[in-house]
Design a protein around this motif. Structure first.
Motif, PDB file in Angstrom:
ATOM      1  N   LEU A 178     -75.838 -22.883  32.610  1.00  0.00           N
ATOM      2  CA  LEU A 178     -75.503 -24.056  33.414  1.00  0.00           C
ATOM      3  C   LEU A 178     -76.367 -25.250  33.033  1.00  0.00           C
ATOM      4  O   LEU A 178     -75.872 -26.374  32.935  1.00  0.00           O
ATOM      5  CB  LEU A 178     -75.639 -23.751  34.908  1.00  0.00           C
ATOM      6  CG  LEU A 178     -75.295 -24.895  35.863  1.00  0.00           C
ATOM      7  CD1 LEU A 178     -73.840 -25.324  35.703  1.00  0.00           C
ATOM      8  CD2 LEU A 178     -75.569 -24.481  37.296  1.00  0.00           C
ATOM      9  N   TRP A 232     -68.117 -27.233  35.550  1.00  0.00           N
ATOM     10  CA  TRP A 232     -69.160 -27.517  36.523  1.00  0.00           C
ATOM     11  C   TRP A 232     -70.427 -28.027  35.858  1.00  0.00           C
ATOM     12  O   TRP A 232     -70.797 -27.587  34.768  1.00  0.00           O
ATOM     13  CB  TRP A 232     -69.472 -26.256  37.330  1.00  0.00           C
ATOM     14  CG  TRP A 232     -68.389 -25.962  38.314  1.00  0.00           C
ATOM     15  CD1 TRP A 232     -67.132 -25.503  38.032  1.00  0.00           C
ATOM     16  CD2 TRP A 232     -68.442 -26.132  39.715  1.00  0.00           C
ATOM     17  NE1 TRP A 232     -66.417 -25.373  39.193  1.00  0.00           N
ATOM     18  CE2 TRP A 232     -67.194 -25.748  40.241  1.00  0.00           C
ATOM     19  CE3 TRP A 232     -69.429 -26.560  40.592  1.00  0.00           C
ATOM     20  CZ2 TRP A 232     -66.914 -25.793  41.592  1.00  0.00           C
ATOM     21  CZ3 TRP A 232     -69.154 -26.593  41.943  1.00  0.00           C
ATOM     22  CH2 TRP A 232     -67.901 -26.215  42.434  1.00  0.00           C
ATOM     23  N   GLU A 233     -71.059 -28.961  36.533  1.00  0.00           N
ATOM     24  CA  GLU A 233     -72.307 -29.547  36.065  1.00  0.00           C
ATOM     25  C   GLU A 233     -73.322 -29.514  37.194  1.00  0.00           C
ATOM     26  O   GLU A 233     -72.976 -29.702  38.364  1.00  0.00           O
ATOM     27  CB  GLU A 233     -72.062 -31.003  35.651  1.00  0.00           C
ATOM     28  CG  GLU A 233     -73.297 -31.760  35.313  1.00  0.00           C
ATOM     29  CD  GLU A 233     -73.062 -33.243  35.066  1.00  0.00           C
ATOM     30  OE1 GLU A 233     -74.051 -33.924  34.775  1.00  0.00           O
ATOM     31  OE2 GLU A 233     -71.923 -33.708  35.175  1.00  0.00           O
ATOM     32  N   ALA A 234     -74.555 -29.296  36.844  1.00  0.00           N
ATOM     33  CA  ALA A 234     -75.645 -29.354  37.817  1.00  0.00           C
ATOM     34  C   ALA A 234     -76.474 -30.601  37.545  1.00  0.00           C
ATOM     35  O   ALA A 234     -76.745 -30.942  36.395  1.00  0.00           O
ATOM     36  CB  ALA A 234     -76.525 -28.115  37.699  1.00  0.00           C
ATOM     37  N   ARG A 258     -75.018 -26.592  29.695  1.00  0.00           N
ATOM     38  CA  ARG A 258     -73.715 -27.231  29.899  1.00  0.00           C
ATOM     39  C   ARG A 258     -73.892 -28.575  30.599  1.00  0.00           C
ATOM     40  O   ARG A 258     -73.257 -29.559  30.245  1.00  0.00           O
ATOM     41  CB  ARG A 258     -72.782 -26.340  30.710  1.00  0.00           C
ATOM     42  CG  ARG A 258     -71.401 -26.939  30.891  1.00  0.00           C
ATOM     43  CD  ARG A 258     -70.470 -26.096  31.738  1.00  0.00           C
ATOM     44  NE  ARG A 258     -70.537 -24.690  31.432  1.00  0.00           N
ATOM     45  CZ  ARG A 258     -70.875 -23.740  32.317  1.00  0.00           C
ATOM     46  NH1 ARG A 258     -71.155 -24.059  33.559  1.00  0.00           N
ATOM     47  NH2 ARG A 258     -70.915 -22.483  31.973  1.00  0.00           N
ATOM     48  N   SER A 259     -74.780 -28.619  31.569  1.00  0.00           N
ATOM     49  CA  SER A 259     -75.021 -29.854  32.307  1.00  0.00           C
ATOM     50  C   SER A 259     -75.602 -30.927  31.394  1.00  0.00           C
ATOM     51  O   SER A 259     -75.252 -32.095  31.498  1.00  0.00           O
ATOM     52  CB  SER A 259     -75.955 -29.591  33.484  1.00  0.00           C
ATOM     53  OG  SER A 259     -75.346 -28.695  34.387  1.00  0.00           O
ATOM     54  N   TRP A 276     -72.740 -32.436  29.521  1.00  0.00           N
ATOM     55  CA  TRP A 276     -71.989 -33.395  30.333  1.00  0.00           C
ATOM     56  C   TRP A 276     -72.776 -34.683  30.503  1.00  0.00           C
ATOM     57  O   TRP A 276     -72.224 -35.769  30.424  1.00  0.00           O
ATOM     58  CB  TRP A 276     -71.663 -32.812  31.703  1.00  0.00           C
ATOM     59  CG  TRP A 276     -70.524 -31.839  31.714  1.00  0.00           C
ATOM     60  CD1 TRP A 276     -70.619 -30.514  31.977  1.00  0.00           C
ATOM     61  CD2 TRP A 276     -69.145 -32.103  31.471  1.00  0.00           C
ATOM     62  NE1 TRP A 276     -69.376 -29.933  31.904  1.00  0.00           N
ATOM     63  CE2 TRP A 276     -68.458 -30.886  31.599  1.00  0.00           C
ATOM     64  CE3 TRP A 276     -68.428 -33.247  31.141  1.00  0.00           C
ATOM     65  CZ2 TRP A 276     -67.086 -30.784  31.425  1.00  0.00           C
ATOM     66  CZ3 TRP A 276     -67.056 -33.146  30.971  1.00  0.00           C
ATOM     67  CH2 TRP A 276     -66.401 -31.912  31.115  1.00  0.00           C
ATOM     68  N   THR A 277     -74.083 -34.583  30.735  1.00  0.00           N
ATOM     69  CA  THR A 277     -74.920 -35.749  30.965  1.00  0.00           C
ATOM     70  C   THR A 277     -74.983 -36.634  29.735  1.00  0.00           C
ATOM     71  O   THR A 277     -75.064 -37.843  29.842  1.00  0.00           O
ATOM     72  CB  THR A 277     -76.343 -35.303  31.363  1.00  0.00           C
ATOM     73  OG1 THR A 277     -76.232 -34.445  32.497  1.00  0.00           O
ATOM     74  CG2 THR A 277     -77.217 -36.481  31.710  1.00  0.00           C
ATOM     75  N   LEU A 303     -74.335 -29.752  42.569  1.00  0.00           N
ATOM     76  CA  LEU A 303     -73.320 -29.207  41.669  1.00  0.00           C
ATOM     77  C   LEU A 303     -72.064 -30.053  41.821  1.00  0.00           C
ATOM     78  O   LEU A 303     -71.680 -30.397  42.934  1.00  0.00           O
ATOM     79  CB  LEU A 303     -72.964 -27.764  42.028  1.00  0.00           C
ATOM     80  CG  LEU A 303     -73.969 -26.680  41.716  1.00  0.00           C
ATOM     81  CD1 LEU A 303     -73.438 -25.328  42.182  1.00  0.00           C
ATOM     82  CD2 LEU A 303     -74.291 -26.634  40.231  1.00  0.00           C
TER      83      LEU A 303
END
Length: 169
Positions: free
Chosen positions: A159, A138-140, A162-163, A166-167, A108
């Protein structure tokens, strides 16, 4: 550490990450007859009313003994499930490995971007990612989402989605 300060935790205890540092929110005197609202108000912690929404007290934080490091994660679903699984399935759910995956292996991570940077990257955002208690920041890592799917609702959970956002940046 920012979240630990926000919650009023002993920073030396957090930094040491001692196995015995049980959440200060845990209320061992709770019984099945305890009114949940009374329990939440009786915690009488100075930070209770000023805590960011994603770090606030919940019944699970109060009635299940858990390591204080779990309180620092501003992802309510992940935090609540991690607390429950560490208590109910300790034989199958390795809390030490979970914490290592987060804090050592980078499973994380939190983004810290200015509002301008964030708006240039992601549209329809609620604001900036300046605070580590904002779950939107937050990103996983993909491997973390896969490995701890039961805790984060897999790739289709909030999550995971959202991740992916971000990726793809």
């Amino acid at each position: 550490m920012h979240n630990a300060i926000c919650l009023g935790f002993d920073l030396n205890e957090v930094a040491a990450c001692s196995f015995s540092y049980i959440s200060p929110f845990y209320q061992p005197n709770a019984t099945p007859q305890t009114d949940p609202k009374d329990l939440l108000t009786s915690a009488n912690l100075p930070t209770t009313n000023t805590m960011p929404a994603n770090l606030r007290l919940t019944l699970i934080k109060l009635v299940i003994p858990h390591h204080a490091s779990l309180d620092l994660i501003p992802l309510p679903l992940l935090r609540e499930r991690a607390i429950m699984l560490s208590a109910a399935m300790h034989f199958a759910y390795d809390l030490t490995e979970f914490k290592t995956d987060i804090f050592v292996r980078g499973g994380l991570m939190v983004w810290s971007l200015s509002a301008t940077e964030l708006n240039n990257i992601v549209t329809n955002t609620k604001g900036s990612c300046l605070q580590p208690w904002d779950s939107e920041c937050w990103e996983a890592a993909p491997w973390f989402v896969e490995k701890w799917s039961i805790v984060v609702d897999g790739r289709q959970g909030e999550l995971g989605r959202r991740s992916l956002r971000w990726t793809s940046v």
